[in-house]
Design a protein around this motif. Structure first.
Motif, short mmCIF file in Angstrom:
data_model
loop_
_atom_site.label_atom_id
_atom_site.label_comp_id
_atom_site.label_asym_id
_atom_site.label_seq_id
_atom_site.Cartn_x
_atom_site.Cartn_y
_atom_site.Cartn_z
N LEU A 1 0.76 -1.19 -0.02
CA LEU A 1 -0.09 -0.04 0.13
C LEU A 1 0.79 1.21 0.02
O LEU A 1 0.43 2.19 -0.74
N LEU A 2 1.84 1.17 0.79
CA LEU A 2 2.92 2.29 0.78
C LEU A 2 3.33 2.54 -0.61
O LEU A 2 3.70 3.65 -0.95
N PHE B 1 1.77 9.42 -5.63
CA PHE B 1 1.95 10.75 -5.49
C PHE B 1 3.18 11.48 -6.24
O PHE B 1 2.93 12.65 -6.61
N ILE B 2 4.14 10.63 -6.51
CA ILE B 2 5.41 11.13 -7.53
C ILE B 2 4.53 11.27 -8.79
O ILE B 2 5.00 12.44 -9.66
N GLY B 3 4.10 10.54 -9.35
CA GLY B 3 3.00 10.63 -10.74
C GLY B 3 2.25 11.84 -10.66
O GLY B 3 2.30 12.67 -11.72
N PRO C 1 14.29 9.92 -2.79
CA PRO C 1 14.20 10.17 -1.10
C PRO C 1 12.85 9.06 -0.86
O PRO C 1 12.81 8.62 0.13
N ALA C 2 11.86 9.09 -1.69
CA ALA C 2 10.80 8.28 -1.45
C ALA C 2 11.11 6.77 -1.33
O ALA C 2 10.54 5.87 -0.52
N PHE D 1 5.99 0.40 -8.07
CA PHE D 1 6.10 1.82 -8.01
C PHE D 1 6.07 2.40 -9.21
O PHE D 1 5.38 3.72 -9.45
N VAL D 2 6.83 2.00 -10.22
CA VAL D 2 6.50 2.31 -11.60
C VAL D 2 5.06 2.53 -12.15
O VAL D 2 4.88 3.52 -12.77
N GLY D 3 4.72 1.24 -11.91
CA GLY D 3 3.11 1.58 -12.32
C GLY D 3 2.34 2.45 -11.57
O GLY D 3 1.30 3.02 -12.30
N ALA D 4 2.42 2.55 -10.40
CA ALA D 4 1.83 3.48 -9.60
C ALA D 4 2.08 5.03 -9.64
O ALA D 4 1.25 5.68 -9.84
#
Length: 271
Positions: free
Chosen positions: A2-3, A10-12, A28-29, A222-225
């Motif tokens: 979830l994180l 958030f980044i996207g 940093p994330a 992470f990339v997909g999100a």
């Protein structure tokens, strides 16, 4: 998991709305938020930024708000001068570079925030003509002159120089520079910034893939999100006033400057 999804989205989202922030916020994330090492975080961050920026660019092209000729010129100059930046990075002390860049970012953030907070005044006759790059009122396209081409080339060169020296994305230079030296609206500035980031990042991503770098399952999540966040940001962007986007950019720029200062003077915070 979830994180991972939250941070990626958030980044996207930040990239989609402001045209910047992805590269410097992604590392940093990943390091602080998800426990990646700096070495493993870099390719994941670059992949997330590159693919997300490409998605944002395609959206901007479909809406015909990307100044693609300007983006191509800046990307070419950026790629050329990034090599000079890498060379200078081995000569100039990191402390000086990071401190200088953070100070510049804080100044840019403050000026854009003040500009966004100003009460709207009628545009004075001839004011836009004072800028090097202006739109042709008949065609809606940039009126290309030697002065305009030189200005955009300079922005691209400076972007590549800082990217090579500091490993940061170009959005934090492109967005305020476009705002200052052109009369293009903020939505088009963001879309054009994403196009430059996509062109530069994807060429680097291709090199990473060809060299056999592998990304973990968490990294791909992470990339997909991040891509999902970019799509959300581009969908929301037309409904958000340019003034709020400027304020958002200034806030993200301030956050980036603080992160870079912490990373420079208190590196243990990222270990």
């Amino acid at each position: 998991m979830l994180l991972v999804s939250f941070l990626g989205v958030f980044i996207g989202l930040v990239m989609g709305l402001t045209g910047a922030g992805g590269g410097i916020l992604s590392v940093p994330a990943l390091v602080v938020g998800l426990g990646f090492s700096m070495t493993s975080a870099a390719p994941v961050a670059l992949m997330a930024v590159g693919i997300s920026a490409l998605v944002g660019t395609l959206d901007g092209l479909s809406k015909k708000i990307v100044r693609y000729k300007a983006a191509l010129l800046m990307a070419i100059l950026g790629a050329l001068f990034s090599h000079l930046g890498i060379t200078l990075a081995h000569i100039i002390p990191d402390l000086f570079l990071m401190t200088l860049f953070s100070a510049i970012m804080l100044l840019v953030a403050w000026r854009m925030f003040r500009q966004a907070r100003q009460i709207k005044n009628p545009v004075q006759p001839g004011a836009s003509e004072l800028k090097p790059c202006v739109l042709n009122p008949t065609t809606g396209k940039l009126h290309w002159t030697r002065r305009c081409a030189a200005t955009l080339a300079g922005i691209g060169a400076l972007t590549g120089l800082f990217a090579g020296m500091l490993g940061v994305g170009g959005g934090f230079i492109i967005v305020p520079a476009f705002k200052r030296y052109t009369d293009i609206d903020m939505h088009s500035i963001v879309a054009t910034s994403l196009a430059v980031i996509a062109l530069v990042s994807m060429s680097t991503v291709a090199g990473i893939v060809l060299h056999g770098t592998r990304i973990s399952g968490m990294g791909w999540n992470f990339v997909g999100a991040a891509v999902a966040g970019m799509i959300l940001g581009r969908l929301a962007s037309p409904h958000i006033p340019s003034r709020l986007l400027q304020i958002g950019f200034s806030g993200i720029a301030t956050l980036v400057a603080v992160i870079m200062l912490v990373k420079t003077y208190w590196p243990a915070a990222f270990s």
